[in-house]
Design an enzyme around this catalytic site. Structure first.
Site, PDB file in Angstrom:
ATOM      1  N   SER A 155       0.840  -1.197   0.000  1.00 26.63           N
ATOM      2  CA  SER A 155       0.000   0.000   0.000  1.00 26.63           C
ATOM      3  C   SER A 155       0.873   1.244   0.000  1.00 26.63           C
ATOM      4  CB  SER A 155      -0.897   0.032   1.237  1.00 26.63           C
ATOM      5  OG  SER A 155      -1.627   1.249   1.309  1.00 26.63           O
ATOM      6  N   TYR A 169      -2.634  -1.195   9.938  1.00 21.85           N
ATOM      7  CA  TYR A 169      -2.660  -1.403   8.484  1.00 21.85           C
ATOM      8  C   TYR A 169      -1.382  -0.869   7.840  1.00 21.85           C
ATOM      9  CZ  TYR A 169      -4.017  -1.012   3.588  1.00 21.85           C
ATOM     10  OH  TYR A 169      -4.037  -1.104   2.215  1.00 21.85           O
TER      11      TYR A 169
END
Length: 263
Positions: A155, A169
């Site tokens: 990401s 995350y």
């Protein structure tokens, strides 16, 4: 000795290749699965929900040979079960796409233990367990000229500081980027490449609320002035899985319209 160059179509042809895409029933995973199918690969997709698997298999079947297997990849025994099923008929796997993931947003003061365990188990441990379980199949498939491929979906939240409070995350994705480099060094001599894709904003269930609230602003902040599209993600996946990407390993490729790299 002169080496014969691949033609344009051969560079991106995946005919005869076998691929596994985790989290392949929706969002980025489905974009990738569809792209691999269109390039000629036989694709297995996996997700926890059996109904979602059945629906995605039906939807993707118009593009090629696809099989959906429900599995809870937050558990190592389920990773091993999935690996056994995927390789039962041939003992080989050409492409592993570790896409299944989870996100948890909550303020720092109340961020719970479960938010770390749930996210890290799926985002970081699961890719490691799957590589471990599928290593014999990847070794069998790979050659010096045509390595087997592992593609980890990271990401841009692991490249720049995200605006939202998703501590586990962004941390898990940063760790996945580093795991990609570590595995690339170890597995390269075994004819397996390991690369990561770091998506920016793409339409998905995980990003739905964010895009609903901030989609226009996010698009405006990108040098390319839009969010990601299906073909953007399919393209980079096919590139990394094909002859065109055979000499890359240990890379992290942001696919984000320039958001993270120009911030």
């Amino acid at each position: 000795m002169k080496i014969q160059s691949a033609t344009q179509s051969e560079l991106f042809d995946l005919t005869g290749k076998r691929a596994l895409v985790t989290g392949g029933t929706r969002g980025i995973g489905m974009m990738i699965a569809r792209g691999l199918l269109r390039a000629g690969a036989r694709v297995v997709i996996s997700a926890r929900n059996a109904d979602a698997c059945a629906q995605a298999q039906e939807e993707l079947s118009e593009y090629g040979d696809v099989w959906a297997i429900p599995a809870d990849l937050s558990r190592p025994d389920e990773c091993a079960r999935l690996a056994d099923l995927v390789t039962a008929d041939s003992g080989t796997l050409d492409v592993l796409v570790n896409n299944a993931g989870a996100m948890w947003d909550e303020p720092l003061e109340t961020f719970p233990v479960a938010a770390w365990d749930t996210v890290v188990d799926l985002n970081l441990k699961s890719p490691f367990w799957l590589v471990q379980a599928l290593l014999p199949a990847l070794r069998t498939a790979g050659t010096a000229d045509d390595p087997a491929r592992v593609v980890n979906i990271g990401s841009i939240a692991a490249i720049h500081i995200p605006a939202r409070p998703n501590y586990s995350y962004s941390s898990s994705k940063a760790a996945l980027h580093q795991l990609t480099r570590v595995l690339a060094k170890e597995l390269g001599p075994q004819h397996i490449t390991v690369n990561a894709v770091a998506p920016g904003p793409f339409p998905s269930t995980m990003m739905a609320s964010t895009l609903d609230e901030f989609g226009d602003a996010i698009a405006a902040s990108a040098p390319l002035r839009r969010i990601g599209r299906d073909d953007d993600m399919a393209g980079v996946a096919v590139f990394l899985a094909s002859r065109a990407g055979a000499y890359l390993t240990g890379t992290v490729i942001p696919v984000d319209g320039g958001i993270a790299t120009t911030a």
